[in-house]
Design a protein around this motif. Structure first.
Motif, PDB file in Angstrom:
ATOM      1  N   GLU A  45      37.786   1.486 -53.133  1.00 23.12           N
ATOM      2  CA  GLU A  45      37.237   0.785 -54.296  1.00 23.12           C
ATOM      3  C   GLU A  45      37.329   1.652 -55.550  1.00 23.12           C
ATOM      4  O   GLU A  45      37.629   1.146 -56.643  1.00 23.12           O
TER       5      GLU A  45
ATOM      6  N   ILE B 231      40.849   1.439 -56.861  1.00 24.40           N
ATOM      7  CA  ILE B 231      41.134   0.158 -57.522  1.00 24.40           C
ATOM      8  C   ILE B 231      40.530   0.151 -58.927  1.00 24.40           C
ATOM      9  O   ILE B 231      41.170  -0.267 -59.897  1.00 24.40           O
TER      10      ILE B 231
ATOM     11  N   ILE C 251      45.563  -7.476 -58.983  1.00 26.12           N
ATOM     12  CA  ILE C 251      44.105  -7.420 -59.044  1.00 26.12           C
ATOM     13  C   ILE C 251      43.535  -8.812 -59.290  1.00 26.12           C
ATOM     14  O   ILE C 251      42.530  -9.207 -58.707  1.00 26.12           O
TER      15      ILE C 251
ATOM     16  N   CYS D 270      39.544  -7.593 -55.102  1.00 19.77           N
ATOM     17  CA  CYS D 270      39.762  -6.693 -56.237  1.00 19.77           C
ATOM     18  C   CYS D 270      39.176  -7.290 -57.512  1.00 19.77           C
ATOM     19  O   CYS D 270      38.571  -6.589 -58.331  1.00 19.77           O
TER      20      CYS D 270
ATOM     21  N   LEU E 205      48.364  -0.970 -56.883  1.00 21.56           N
ATOM     22  CA  LEU E 205      46.926  -1.166 -57.049  1.00 21.56           C
ATOM     23  C   LEU E 205      46.181   0.158 -57.065  1.00 21.56           C
ATOM     24  O   LEU E 205      44.973   0.195 -57.243  1.00 21.56           O
TER      25      LEU E 205
END
Length: 398
Positions: free
Chosen positions: A32, A35, A73, A79, A115
């Motif tokens: 996370e 991202i 995303i 995402c 990503l």
């Protein structure tokens, strides 16, 4: 000085009807975090350039990468939910979710990389990349090197080769045969550029094969005295082993292709018909320089609807056909040369959003033609563009 609330304090506040909010630390997984970091890079780009990253051959490579990442995303709900609270620029709501040709060519690992998600390394139990004894021996032969005491003599050679690779004047090809190993040639072995500085007298081995002692200089400042067959073995065993071609693989620019030449595209120089004050005052100097794989006429169709063309029709003032050359690298080279004269102009697209086109320059056509000639003869790397004189000048000279 502030103090922390005790349990008694909390009880007292509760009696007064005041709810005490217990704050919990937000923890995120490494995935996370990556991202979010990737999305923040897109935000910085949008803030700096005042435009949402877009797809298109004419776009900078980084903008195209950010555009692919933004699409992904936006498409992946997981995402999107993660970064939506951070999207104070409205990037997600303005993202076009139509399929992108460039993205379709990427495999799963490449898309994850876009990503910002690292692909896990295969388990150690997989023996796929364990090297054989012969491969280890070849690697040891390459690894046995000494410090190159006169490396400063060779350093400019490596720098020049890298520049020629970047511009497309040279390219890398799979190594094929021992006959390619000659004095003055460059190779890539074990991840490093190698230059054959010297080649001794040819000898015949006990097996009746030719061999010779070489002096090989590496781009990390080391050198090795190795046999030609040792270098050959190392290049054959290394899956990434390559030969760097000579900068004579064919003409860069020509009106006609020679038999065997592979057409690569066209450099185009355009003049705008926009009524923008900055353009109107310098119309004979304001030029868009780009490279396209399609016909220029097709490329400029509908120019008046595209911010990259200043939302106005354009005039074609010069074209140069390309053969056997990397279009993207050449375009980047030309834009770097004229970077000091890049036009700082903002136009509104058809949706009323501000856009800053990146391919317009305040340069006379003669300077563009001069740059093309210097790219053709390979001397462009010794020159820079001087906006004051509107000329290309030799580095190190006023």
């Amino acid at each position: 000085m502030a103090r922390e609330f005790t349990q008694e304090d909390d009880a007292l506040l509760a009696e007064l009807g005041v709810e005490v909010e217990t704050k919990k630390a937000v923890t995120r997984t490494p995935r996370e975090e990556r991202i979010i970091a990737g999305f923040e890079e897109i935000q910085r780009f949008a803030e700096e350039h005042r435009v949402v990253p877009s797809h298109g051959e004419e776009r900078d490579i980084f903008e195209r990468l950010y555009a692919v990442r933004l699409d992904r995303i936006s498409e992946l709900q997981e995402c999107r939910d993660l970064v939506e609270p951070l999207d104070d620029q409205g990037l997600l709501t303005g993202t076009a979710n139509a399929p992108v040709a460039d993205a379709e060519e990427l495999d799963d690992d490449a898309l994850l990389a876009e990503l910002g998600i690292e692909v896990e390394v295969p388990p150690i139990t997989e023996l796929k990349h364990v090297r054989s004894t012969a491969e280890k021996k070849a690697a040891e032969e390459i690894a046995h090197r000494d410090k190159c005491l006169d490396f400063e003599t060779f350093k400019p050679f490596f720098e020049q080769v890298q520049k020629e690779l970047d511009s497309g004047l040279r390219e890398t090809r799979p190594f094929e045969m021992k006959a390619e190993i000659e004095k003055g040639r460059f190779f890539i072995v074990s991840g490093q550029k190698a230059y054959v500085a010297e080649k001794g007298e040819t000898t015949i081995t006990d097996q009746g094969r030719t061999d010779a002692r070489l002096r090989v200089i590496f781009d990390n400042g080391t050198e090795s005295s190795m046999l030609m067959r040792s270098l050959q073995r190392s290049l054959n065993k290394d899956e990434a082993g390559r030969r760097i071609t000579e900068p004579t693989a064919g003409p860069l620019f020509s009106d006609q292709a020679i038999d065997g030449d592979e057409a690569s595209g066209t450099i185009y120089v355009l003049r705008s018909k926009a009524d923008h004050p900055l353009v109107a005052e310098n119309r004979m100097l304001v030029h868009k320089i780009g490279v396209t794989s399609m016909s220029v006429e097709k490329r400029i169709a509908g120019a008046q609807l595209q911010p990259t063309f200043l939302m106005a029709n354009v005039e074609i003032v010069a074209t140069y056909e390309l053969y056997n050359i990397n279009r993207t690298k050449l375009e980047n080279l030309i834009h770097r040369i004229f970077e000091p004269a890049r036009l700082d102009i903002e136009v509104m697209d058809r949706f009323g959003r501000p856009v800053v086109p990146r391919e317009w320059f305040l340069v006379p056509l003669a300077a563009v033609k001069d740059a093309v000639e210097k790219i053709r003869d390979g001397s462009i790397f010794n020159h820079y563009y001087d906006p004051k004189s509107a000329l290309l000048k030799t580095k190190g000279k006023p």
